[in-house]
Design a protein around this motif. Structure first.
Motif, mmCIF file in Angstrom:
data_model
loop_
_atom_site.group_PDB
_atom_site.id
_atom_site.type_symbol
_atom_site.label_atom_id
_atom_site.label_comp_id
_atom_site.label_asym_id
_atom_site.label_seq_id
_atom_site.Cartn_x
_atom_site.Cartn_y
_atom_site.Cartn_z
ATOM 1 N N PHE A 24 0.851 -1.185 0.000
ATOM 2 C CA PHE A 24 0.000 0.000 0.000
ATOM 3 C C PHE A 24 0.889 1.237 0.000
ATOM 4 O O PHE A 24 1.555 1.544 0.983
ATOM 5 N N LYS A 25 0.886 1.939 -1.143
ATOM 6 C CA LYS A 25 1.740 3.115 -1.296
ATOM 7 C C LYS A 25 0.872 4.344 -1.528
ATOM 8 O O LYS A 25 -0.148 4.285 -2.206
ATOM 9 N N VAL A 26 1.309 5.469 -0.966
ATOM 10 C CA VAL A 26 0.570 6.722 -1.040
ATOM 11 C C VAL A 26 1.463 7.771 -1.677
ATOM 12 O O VAL A 26 2.648 7.867 -1.350
ATOM 13 N N ILE A 27 0.902 8.565 -2.570
ATOM 14 C CA ILE A 27 1.598 9.722 -3.114
ATOM 15 C C ILE A 27 0.821 10.963 -2.678
ATOM 16 O O ILE A 27 -0.412 10.948 -2.646
ATOM 17 N N SER A 28 1.551 11.998 -2.337
ATOM 18 C CA SER A 28 0.920 13.215 -1.851
ATOM 19 C C SER A 28 1.685 14.413 -2.381
ATOM 20 O O SER A 28 2.915 14.375 -2.500
ATOM 21 N N THR B 201 0.140 14.193 -8.581
ATOM 22 C CA THR B 201 -0.604 13.174 -7.841
ATOM 23 C C THR B 201 -1.831 12.724 -8.628
ATOM 24 O O THR B 201 -2.089 11.522 -8.773
ATOM 25 N N ILE B 202 -2.584 13.681 -9.157
ATOM 26 C CA ILE B 202 -3.769 13.343 -9.963
ATOM 27 C C ILE B 202 -3.353 12.656 -11.264
ATOM 28 O O ILE B 202 -3.977 11.684 -11.697
ATOM 29 N N HIS B 203 -2.289 13.140 -11.880
ATOM 30 C CA HIS B 203 -1.790 12.515 -13.106
ATOM 31 C C HIS B 203 -1.395 11.055 -12.853
ATOM 32 O O HIS B 203 -1.697 10.177 -13.673
ATOM 33 N N SER B 204 -0.755 10.792 -11.726
ATOM 34 C CA SER B 204 -0.334 9.418 -11.437
ATOM 35 C C SER B 204 -1.533 8.490 -11.267
ATOM 36 O O SER B 204 -1.462 7.315 -11.640
ATOM 37 N N LEU B 205 -2.640 9.008 -10.717
ATOM 38 C CA LEU B 205 -3.846 8.188 -10.566
ATOM 39 C C LEU B 205 -4.350 7.706 -11.919
ATOM 40 O O LEU B 205 -4.630 6.511 -12.094
ATOM 41 N N GLN B 206 -4.432 8.606 -12.888
ATOM 42 C CA GLN B 206 -5.010 8.204 -14.174
ATOM 43 C C GLN B 206 -3.996 7.580 -15.124
ATOM 44 O O GLN B 206 -4.366 6.817 -15.991
ATOM 45 N N SER B 207 -2.723 7.862 -14.951
ATOM 46 C CA SER B 207 -1.738 7.317 -15.889
ATOM 47 C C SER B 207 -1.076 6.031 -15.388
ATOM 48 O O SER B 207 -0.650 5.210 -16.196
ATOM 49 N N GLN C 24 -1.712 3.320 -4.278
ATOM 50 C CA GLN C 24 -3.073 2.934 -3.957
ATOM 51 C C GLN C 24 -3.871 4.089 -3.347
ATOM 52 O O GLN C 24 -5.083 4.031 -3.267
ATOM 53 N N ALA C 25 -3.179 5.126 -2.918
ATOM 54 C CA ALA C 25 -3.852 6.319 -2.391
ATOM 55 C C ALA C 25 -3.153 7.553 -2.938
ATOM 56 O O ALA C 25 -1.925 7.581 -3.090
ATOM 57 N N HIS C 26 -3.955 8.571 -3.227
ATOM 58 C CA HIS C 26 -3.474 9.803 -3.845
ATOM 59 C C HIS C 26 -4.049 10.972 -3.057
ATOM 60 O O HIS C 26 -5.266 11.086 -2.930
ATOM 61 N N VAL C 27 -3.174 11.817 -2.526
ATOM 62 C CA VAL C 27 -3.590 12.954 -1.709
ATOM 63 C C VAL C 27 -3.088 14.224 -2.393
ATOM 64 O O VAL C 27 -1.875 14.444 -2.481
ATOM 65 N N ALA C 28 -4.025 15.026 -2.889
ATOM 66 C CA ALA C 28 -3.675 16.234 -3.648
ATOM 67 C C ALA C 28 -4.209 17.469 -2.924
ATOM 68 O O ALA C 28 -5.416 17.622 -2.765
ATOM 69 N N TYR C 29 -3.291 18.325 -2.484
ATOM 70 C CA TYR C 29 -3.649 19.563 -1.801
ATOM 71 C C TYR C 29 -3.561 20.721 -2.785
ATOM 72 O O TYR C 29 -2.497 20.972 -3.355
ATOM 73 N N SER C 30 -4.656 21.401 -2.989
ATOM 74 C CA SER C 30 -4.716 22.534 -3.924
ATOM 75 C C SER C 30 -3.951 22.253 -5.213
ATOM 76 O O SER C 30 -3.072 23.004 -5.608
ATOM 77 N N PRO C 31 -4.288 21.157 -5.897
ATOM 78 C CA PRO C 31 -3.551 20.830 -7.120
ATOM 79 C C PRO C 31 -3.767 21.900 -8.189
ATOM 80 O O PRO C 31 -4.842 22.486 -8.293
ATOM 81 N N ALA C 32 -2.739 22.151 -8.952
ATOM 82 C CA ALA C 32 -2.788 23.175 -10.008
ATOM 83 C C ALA C 32 -3.554 22.639 -11.210
ATOM 84 O O ALA C 32 -3.012 22.467 -12.307
ATOM 85 N N VAL C 33 -4.848 22.398 -11.012
ATOM 86 C CA VAL C 33 -5.670 21.766 -12.040
ATOM 87 C C VAL C 33 -5.917 22.651 -13.258
ATOM 88 O O VAL C 33 -6.361 22.171 -14.292
#
Length: 150
Positions: free
Chosen positions: A69-73, A82-88, A94-103
């Motif tokens: 179980f690995k987390v990226i933040s 972080t969001i890119h890693s989720l979809q790519s 297994q967990a993705h924590v994105a604080y104010s991502p530059a969407v």
């Protein structure tokens, strides 16, 4: 955390922080063409994820007691990574924590790809936590749009 671990209520964790010399180059998935940000910057996120997947994570797994179980933040542009890693590469963390991502970056390309990725999945063994604090305007719009899709 120590009390939780002693009570067998939380697993031990290994935190890895990576010092970076060029956040925009390494964390942004696309080159930015939006005049609101640094035009021409970015585009190296996949190379950075290659480094994590091919070199860093195997090194840590070989030299330390780890589990699956690995987390990226990350925050801001690292939140975008972080969001890119989720979809790519949903297999990598297994967990993705994105604080104010530059969407907003790159005409919202990462946000659009993440929404399309989630829309085509019937199940996904991943967690996503995203917050934007007091951000308003476009950040709030993209966050609200994400919220309706996740």
């Amino acid at each position: 955390m120590h009390k939780l671990q002693k009570a067998d209520s939380a697993p031990e964790v290994i935190m890895v922080a990576i010092e970076n010399t060029n956040r925009l180059r390494d964390f942004a998935p696309t080159v930015n063409l939006d005049p609101r940000g640094p035009v021409g910057q970015g585009g190296g996120a996949d190379k950075f994820l290659d480094f994590l997947e091919i070199e860093l994570i195997p090194y840590i797994d070989q030299n330390y007691r780890t589990h699956d179980f690995k987390v990226i933040s990350g925050a801001s542009i690292a939140g975008l990574l972080t969001i890119h890693s989720l979809q790519s590469r949903p297999h990598l963390f297994q967990a993705h924590v994105a604080y104010s991502p530059a969407v907003w970056w790159g005409d919202r390309t990462t946000a659009k790809k993440a929404k399309a990725f989630i829309a085509q999945k019937t199940s996904l063994n991943n967690y996503l936590y995203m917050n934007i604090g007091e951000e308003a305007g476009e950040m709030r719009d993209v966050y609200n749009d994400f919220h309706t899709h996740f």
